[in-house]
Write a protein that holds these residues in place. Structure first.
Motif, PDB file in Angstrom:
ATOM      1  N   ASP A  21      15.998  49.382  33.576  1.00 32.33           N
ATOM      2  CA  ASP A  21      16.414  50.305  32.510  1.00 32.33           C
ATOM      3  C   ASP A  21      17.874  50.717  32.654  1.00 32.33           C
ATOM      4  O   ASP A  21      18.623  50.747  31.674  1.00 32.33           O
ATOM      5  CB  ASP A  21      15.518  51.548  32.503  1.00 32.33           C
TER       6      ASP A  21
ATOM      7  N   TYR B 140      17.926  42.273  29.580  1.00 33.10           N
ATOM      8  CA  TYR B 140      16.808  42.247  28.627  1.00 33.10           C
ATOM      9  C   TYR B 140      15.768  41.190  29.021  1.00 33.10           C
ATOM     10  O   TYR B 140      14.563  41.413  28.865  1.00 33.10           O
ATOM     11  CB  TYR B 140      17.321  41.967  27.214  1.00 33.10           C
ATOM     12  N   SER B 141      16.223  40.058  29.542  1.00 39.78           N
ATOM     13  CA  SER B 141      15.271  39.028  29.976  1.00 39.78           C
ATOM     14  C   SER B 141      14.406  39.549  31.115  1.00 39.78           C
ATOM     15  O   SER B 141      13.195  39.304  31.150  1.00 39.78           O
ATOM     16  CB  SER B 141      16.018  37.774  30.433  1.00 39.78           C
TER      17      SER B 141
ATOM     18  N   ALA C 143      13.591  42.506  31.560  1.00 38.15           N
ATOM     19  CA  ALA C 143      12.665  43.485  30.967  1.00 38.15           C
ATOM     20  C   ALA C 143      11.625  42.811  30.079  1.00 38.15           C
ATOM     21  O   ALA C 143      10.808  43.490  29.459  1.00 38.15           O
ATOM     22  CB  ALA C 143      13.447  44.514  30.159  1.00 38.15           C
TER      23      ALA C 143
ATOM     24  N   ASP D 215      12.110  41.486  27.311  1.00 32.69           N
ATOM     25  CA  ASP D 215      12.432  41.708  25.901  1.00 32.69           C
ATOM     26  C   ASP D 215      13.298  40.517  25.458  1.00 32.69           C
ATOM     27  O   ASP D 215      14.522  40.609  25.315  1.00 32.69           O
ATOM     28  CB  ASP D 215      13.178  43.030  25.728  1.00 32.69           C
ATOM     29  N   TYR D 216      12.637  39.385  25.226  1.00 39.84           N
ATOM     30  CA  TYR D 216      13.367  38.129  25.050  1.00 39.84           C
ATOM     31  C   TYR D 216      14.105  38.044  23.716  1.00 39.84           C
ATOM     32  O   TYR D 216      15.157  37.401  23.631  1.00 39.84           O
ATOM     33  CB  TYR D 216      12.409  36.948  25.223  1.00 39.84           C
ATOM     34  N   GLU D 217      13.592  38.713  22.687  1.00 37.40           N
ATOM     35  CA  GLU D 217      14.299  38.692  21.395  1.00 37.40           C
ATOM     36  C   GLU D 217      15.660  39.367  21.524  1.00 37.40           C
ATOM     37  O   GLU D 217      16.675  38.860  21.036  1.00 37.40           O
ATOM     38  CB  GLU D 217      13.453  39.377  20.314  1.00 37.40           C
ATOM     39  N   LYS D 218      15.690  40.531  22.186  1.00 35.34           N
ATOM     40  CA  LYS D 218      16.966  41.223  22.385  1.00 35.34           C
ATOM     41  C   LYS D 218      17.867  40.425  23.322  1.00 35.34           C
ATOM     42  O   LYS D 218      19.088  40.416  23.160  1.00 35.34           O
ATOM     43  CB  LYS D 218      16.734  42.636  22.925  1.00 35.34           C
TER      44      LYS D 218
END
Length: 462
Positions: free
Chosen positions: A182, A209-210, A212, A214-217
């Motif tokens: 984070d 982001y990867s 996390a 959160d692959y789209e971001k």
């Protein structure tokens, strides 16, 4: 028409002409430093030492040439000699920061990280920029595994100078080791706000982001990095990896291939292309890239395993075994490789070999509940029922809350006529996870006809 020589080339030619003619010529400190840097960069270490002897004669009170001499001895693997030379330089000029910086780098190479930090800190009291001192102190803290302490130093550097690429890369490494996902997202977002055209900031935000998941971001961040720098091979590779994780394998394959426009072909890239083709069940194309992967990187165990898995899917079991064995040779403690080896041996009908492989999986990864099912199932199939029960009982000790293990134990006991014990495990299983009760019938389909058993199961339906 001959190309005109650069000032640096003319300087080196002038020095070497002087040596050849055994004449005398005076050089300024900056000129001698340039020549020394040239020889050092080209690994002409003996020539560099010869030059530095001349430099000491022409500039006997300059500590610079002692520092450069120490650096040459470091390149020659003579750290102790280098330290002695630096001690001599310090006696000449104790407030010359490069002495302490060079000493710090030597201590770092020797694994004396605390001493390195002390030297860097001392250099900061003299003429070395604060950012440089903070960076190298953070670097040594990272080498000691003290990433949490390194983080604030690197952040201070970047908030003051967002274009400090080495600090940004080291910060990304520290975040990965420290696992504060984070905070890494927050900080690298701030970096992209401060420097919206810094491709490395966007790249590291994508990595955060990867991590996390959160692959789209992540893909969005990599896209920004690539808008700024289209030849950023690592960003292309990471974007491809994120697309593959999302199951968008055709797009991923095209991007993995695109990396070869900007860097040499790599084994791991071909591996991931092969993996994407494998997910698409295009076995032949997958094997082409797995084969390229292991040719480029013979120690890439996953490439050998990938070949084995494709051959298994094509029914070419004997060939598959060869590749899986090679993966095991490279990484003998990888439970996945042993598991695959055992599964193929089962298909080939070699039960004893499969049993040995499953036993190895248990040694490496007892926390995997599936191996307890497969290992005990094989033992049961080999008519070693008591051993199968012992194995499964051990598995339940490891995983008391695993419903499938309890259902399987119930099935074993029912097939052996031990109804009372079987019902005890069945009640446990139904309490743990009612929805998985069909696993009982998958192992023993005939139990579906048992009305008493059906009533017990229905009594747990909510």
């Amino acid at each position: 028409m001959d190309r005109e020589k650069t000032p640096n080339e003319k300087l080196i030619e002038r020095y070497e002409e002087m040596k050849r003619l055994q004449s005398f010529s005076f050089f300024e400190e900056e000129e001698l430093e340039e020549i020394a840097d040239y020889y050092l960069a080209n690994k002409q270490l003996n020539r560099c030492l010869e030059l530095l002897d001349l430099a000491r004669q022409q500039h006997p009170f300059s500590p610079l040439f002692l520092v450069l001499k120490a650096q040459v001895h470091v390149h020659m693997g003579e750290n102790r000699v280098a330290l002695d030379i630096l001690n001599e330089a310090e006696r000449m000029e104790p407030f010359y920061g490069d002495i302490h910086m060079t000493r710090g780098s030597i201590y770092g190479q020797m694994g004396l990280h605390e001493k390195a930090i002390t030297s860097y800190t001392l250099a900061g009291q003299y003429d070395i920029p604060e950012d440089e001192v903070k960076y190298w102190c953070a670097y040594e803290l990272g080498n000691m595994g003290r990433h949490e302490e390194a983080l604030p130093l690197l952040k201070k550097i970047l908030l003051k100078n967002p274009d400090h690429e080495a600090a940004m890369s080291e910060l990304a490494f520290c975040y990965e080791a420290f696992a504060d996902i984070d905070d890494s997202i927050r900080f690298f977002t701030k970096m992209t706000d401060l420097r919206p055209y810094n491709s490395l900031a966007w790249f590291n935000l994508g990595v955060a982001y990867s991590r996390a998941a959160d692959y789209e971001k992540a893909i969005g961040a990599y896209d920004y990095a690539l808008l700024i720098r289209e030849d950023f091979a690592s960003a292309i590779f990471n974007k491809a990896h994120a697309l593959a994780t999302l199951g968008r394998h055709d797009e991923a394959i095209q991007l993995f291939l695109e990396t070869f426009r900007y860097e040499e072909q790599r084994g791991d890239t071909h591996y991931y292309i092969g993996e994407s083709y494998e997910k698409k069940e295009e076995w032949d194309l997958a094997m082409i890239h797995y084969n390229k992967a292991i040719k480029l990187s013979p120690d890439l165990a996953d490439g050998w395993l990938g070949m084995g898995l494709c051959l298994e899917m094509l029914g070419r079991m004997q060939e598959a075994i060869h590749y899986v064995k090679k993966a095991i040779e490279i990484a003998p403690d990888n439970s996945e490789y042993w598991y695959t080896f055992g599964d193929i041996q089962v298909k080939l009908g070699f039960q004893e070999e499969a049993e040995a492989a499953y036993r190895k999986v248990l040694e490496i990864e007892p926390e995997n509940p599936d191996i307890w099912l497969d290992y005990s199932g094989l033992q049961f199939e080999m008519e070693n029922e008591d051993i199968a029960l012992e194995t499964l009982a051990e598995g339940i000790k490891f995983h008391p809350s695993n419903a499938e293990l309890n259902y399987r134990m119930s099935a074993y006991l029912l097939s052996l006529g031990k109804k009372q014990d079987a019902l005890s495990y069945l009640h446990n299983a139904l309490q743990l996870d009612f929805e998985k009760h069909n696993t009982l019938f998958e192992f023993l389909p005939q139990l579906k006809e048992n009305t008493g058993l059906a009533e017990i199961i229905e009594s747990y339906r909510k």
